[in-house]
Write an enzyme that holds these catalytic residues in place. Structure first.
Site, PDB file in Angstrom:
ATOM      1  CD  GLU A  92     -22.349 -30.473 -47.494  1.00 52.96           C
ATOM      2  OE1 GLU A  92     -23.288 -30.503 -48.293  1.00 52.96           O
ATOM      3  OE2 GLU A  92     -22.331 -31.136 -46.452  1.00 52.96           O
ATOM      4  CB  CYS A 105     -19.403 -25.451 -38.926  1.00 52.60           C
ATOM      5  SG  CYS A 105     -18.834 -27.150 -38.863  1.00 52.60           S
ATOM      6  CB  CYS A 112     -12.489 -37.597 -42.865  1.00 52.86           C
ATOM      7  SG  CYS A 112     -11.536 -37.720 -41.331  1.00 52.86           S
ATOM      8  CB  CYS A 116     -15.666 -41.658 -36.946  1.00 53.15           C
ATOM      9  SG  CYS A 116     -14.138 -40.935 -36.326  1.00 53.15           S
ATOM     10  CB  CYS A 119     -18.441 -39.345 -39.088  1.00 53.70           C
ATOM     11  SG  CYS A 119     -18.002 -37.897 -40.067  1.00 53.70           S
ATOM     12  CB  CYS A 345     -22.878 -32.564 -35.613  1.00 57.88           C
ATOM     13  SG  CYS A 345     -22.708 -31.114 -34.679  1.00 57.88           S
TER      14      CYS A 345
HETATM   15  N1  SAH Z   1     -12.628 -34.548 -37.567  1.00 52.01           N
HETATM   16  C1  SAH Z   1     -12.879 -33.710 -36.464  1.00 52.01           C
HETATM   17  C2  SAH Z   1     -13.774 -32.540 -36.781  1.00 52.01           C
HETATM   18  C3  SAH Z   1     -14.957 -32.809 -37.671  1.00 52.01           C
HETATM   19  S1  SAH Z   1     -16.248 -33.779 -37.027  1.00 52.01           S
HETATM   20  C4  SAH Z   1     -13.427 -34.511 -35.303  1.00 52.01           C
HETATM   21  O1  SAH Z   1     -13.761 -35.672 -35.486  1.00 52.01           O
HETATM   22  O2  SAH Z   1     -13.462 -33.971 -34.201  1.00 52.01           O
HETATM   23  C5  SAH Z   1     -17.045 -32.651 -35.890  1.00 52.01           C
HETATM   24  C6  SAH Z   1     -17.867 -33.327 -34.811  1.00 52.01           C
HETATM   25  O3  SAH Z   1     -19.054 -33.940 -35.328  1.00 52.01           O
HETATM   26  C7  SAH Z   1     -17.095 -34.427 -34.112  1.00 52.01           C
HETATM   27  O4  SAH Z   1     -17.238 -34.363 -32.715  1.00 52.01           O
HETATM   28  C8  SAH Z   1     -17.771 -35.649 -34.641  1.00 52.01           C
HETATM   29  O5  SAH Z   1     -17.573 -36.718 -33.800  1.00 52.01           O
HETATM   30  C9  SAH Z   1     -19.196 -35.212 -34.752  1.00 52.01           C
HETATM   31  N2  SAH Z   1     -20.011 -36.083 -35.586  1.00 52.01           N
HETATM   32  C10 SAH Z   1     -19.602 -36.808 -36.641  1.00 52.01           C
HETATM   33  N3  SAH Z   1     -20.628 -37.501 -37.159  1.00 52.01           N
HETATM   34  C11 SAH Z   1     -21.711 -37.198 -36.425  1.00 52.01           C
HETATM   35  C12 SAH Z   1     -23.087 -37.569 -36.502  1.00 52.01           C
HETATM   36  N4  SAH Z   1     -23.541 -38.379 -37.464  1.00 52.01           N
HETATM   37  N5  SAH Z   1     -23.932 -37.057 -35.599  1.00 52.01           N
HETATM   38  C13 SAH Z   1     -23.486 -36.208 -34.649  1.00 52.01           C
HETATM   39  N6  SAH Z   1     -22.207 -35.803 -34.545  1.00 52.01           N
HETATM   40  C14 SAH Z   1     -21.325 -36.297 -35.417  1.00 52.01           C
HETATM   41 FE1  SF4 Z   2     -13.209 -37.691 -39.766  1.00 56.84          FE
HETATM   42 FE2  SF4 Z   2     -15.820 -37.680 -39.279  1.00 56.84          FE
HETATM   43 FE3  SF4 Z   2     -14.160 -39.002 -37.655  1.00 56.84          FE
HETATM   44 FE4  SF4 Z   2     -14.149 -36.319 -37.665  1.00 56.84          FE
HETATM   45  S1  SF4 Z   2     -15.845 -37.643 -37.036  1.00 56.84           S
HETATM   46  S2  SF4 Z   2     -12.368 -37.695 -37.696  1.00 56.84           S
HETATM   47  S3  SF4 Z   2     -14.584 -35.932 -39.830  1.00 56.84           S
HETATM   48  S4  SF4 Z   2     -14.537 -39.474 -39.810  1.00 56.84           S
END
Ligand code: SAH
Ligand code: SF4
Length: 382
Positions: A92, A105, A112, A116, A119, A345
């Site tokens: 996306e 974005c 990934c 996390c 996420c 996000c």
């Molecule tokens: N992998 C990279 C970039 C993609 S994620 C990273 O982790 O930085 C982009 C941003 O969205 C990151 O700061 C991540 O922590 C945040 N993010 C992920 N899941 C989220 C959620 N459910 N709600 C709000 N922000 C989130």
């Molecule tokens: Fe991967 Fe999501 Fe963690 Fe970013 S926030 S490193 S996209 S798992």
């Protein structure tokens, strides 16, 4: 041998390719402009290239755009594209118009592997790295679609953030030529300050980016201490906070901005106590070993069903921000955009064939670990 996709090359790479065809290197600049500035895919239409070169390219090379599987527009002007990248994977891309800028974005991987907790991409597991061509084609598609819709040749997208699906610094080899293409005046002409790589903290690659192609850096911090960050952002077990901040300090030596942006996703009862806000201040502003020039971007958690987590109440987000601000740290609270189309996000999920079983492993990890960690520092501060 399969025909090369010309979108996989930055201008230097394209020059080398032209040379390999027995052409002068400068031809690459014209070709690059056609591909990126004008969004042209048909060699026959590239009228200022010699006919012989056009014919040779048509025989030897391809220009592979992304296949659009779906497009959705939000009431607030946000647009989300779902691109089918084959093999059952889809990624996306989100366009976010604002008064003073327009941000795209972009995704860097199908899924990934970092995993996390909060996420939705992380919950899907990992399928594969995107190619340079697939990363660049997201910008190429959005820019030229939006220009055509506006009926203008003016540039639409002013900012790019690598904050879509995937960990860009775990796909460094493909990322680097993509960044160079975005920055190139003959490509998309973005300024280094308006191109942001966001990372969960792949320390050695932060150093590589520092040397190869410094752009704005955002680091997903999400916790003030290693015990909690280990749980939320598992890569922290490999590269703990002190090492991460040390890499950020080295990065600032060459960076186009004189601060790092720390992203902090606000999770109710997990990382949002005022004691944790004070711990952050201590970490980045007071402790000499980890002091760093930084700004904070608090992201209200965008929930998705499998996470089992909740967003901090609005009031808590504001109080948390206030603690940071009173300590002199510039802090913004990210506006949620496009949540009616799941484009906010952390909601980007696309379609991912999980080849690493991250998703399965994550489902087995008990949530209790997070709550146990989090309850310790909360104490009377909440
Ligand atoms: N992998 C990279 C970039 C993609 S994620 C990273 O982790 O930085 C982009 C941003 O969205 C990151 O700061 C991540 O922590 C945040 N993010 C992920 N899941 C989220 C959620 N459910 N709600 C709000 N922000 C989130
Ligand atoms: Fe991967 Fe999501 Fe963690 Fe970013 S926030 S490193 S996209 S798992």
């Amino acid at each position: 041998m399969t025909a090369p996709n010309l979108l996989d090359f930055d201008r230097e790479g394209l020059a080398a390719y032209c040379e390999s065809l027995g052409e002068k290197r400068f031809r690459a600049t014209q070709l690059f402009q056609w591909l990126h500035q004008r969004g042209e895919s048909d060699f026959a239409a590239m009228s200022d290239l010699a006919k012989s070169l056009r014919a040779r390219l048509a025989d030897a090379a391809v220009v592979t755009p992304l296949r659009v599987a779906a497009e959705q527009a939000s009431a607030d002007g946000t647009i989300k594209w779902l691109f089918d990248v084959g093999g059952g994977d889809a990624v996306e891309t989100v366009f976010i118009p604002e008064d003073d800028r327009a941000t795209l974005c972009i995704s860097s991987q199908a899924g990934c592997a970092v995993g996390c907790r909060f996420c939705s991409t992380g919950h899907q597991g990992f399928s594969r790295n995107l190619t340079t061509g697939e990363i660049v084609a997201q910008l190429r598609h959005a820019e030229h679609q939006l220009r055509a819709r506006a009926g203008s040749a003016e540039r639409v997208i002013s900012n790019v953030v690598m904050m879509g699906m995937g960990e860009p610094l775990q796909n460094y080899a493909a990322l680097l030529p993509a960044l160079r293409t975005m920055l190139d005046d003959h490509g998309y002409g973005l300024s280094r300050r308006r191109l942001t790589v966001s990372t969960s903290g792949v320390v050695p690659m932060i150093d590589r980016l520092r040397d190869d192609c410094p752009v704005a850096l955002a680091v997903s911090l999400h916790a003030p201490d290693d015990a909690l960050r280990d749980e939320l952002v598992p890569i922290n077990r490999k590269y703990p906070i002190a090492e991460l901040i040390a890499a950020c300090r080295r990065y600032l030596e060459t960076a186009p901005r004189d601060f790092v942006t720390f992203e902090y996703c606000m999770l109710a009862g997990v990382n949002d106590s005022l004691a944790q806000a004070h711990a952050l201040v201590e970490l980045v502003a007071e402790r000499p070993a980890t002091r760093i020039a930084c700004k904070f971007n608090l992201i209200p958690f965008n929930p998705f069903p499998a996470s089992g987590l909740h967003c901090s109440p609005r009031e808590r987000v504001l109080e948390f921000a206030e603690v940071l601000r009173s300590a002199g740290l510039v802090t913004t609270v990210r506006k949620t955009r496009g949540d009616d189309i799941a484009a906010a996000c952390g909601q980007l999920a696309g379609e991912v064939q999980d080849r690493t079983r991250v998703a399965t492993r994550m489902a087995r990890r008990p949530m209790i670990a997070i709550h146990a960690q989090a309850s310790a520092p909360l104490g009377g501060a909440r």
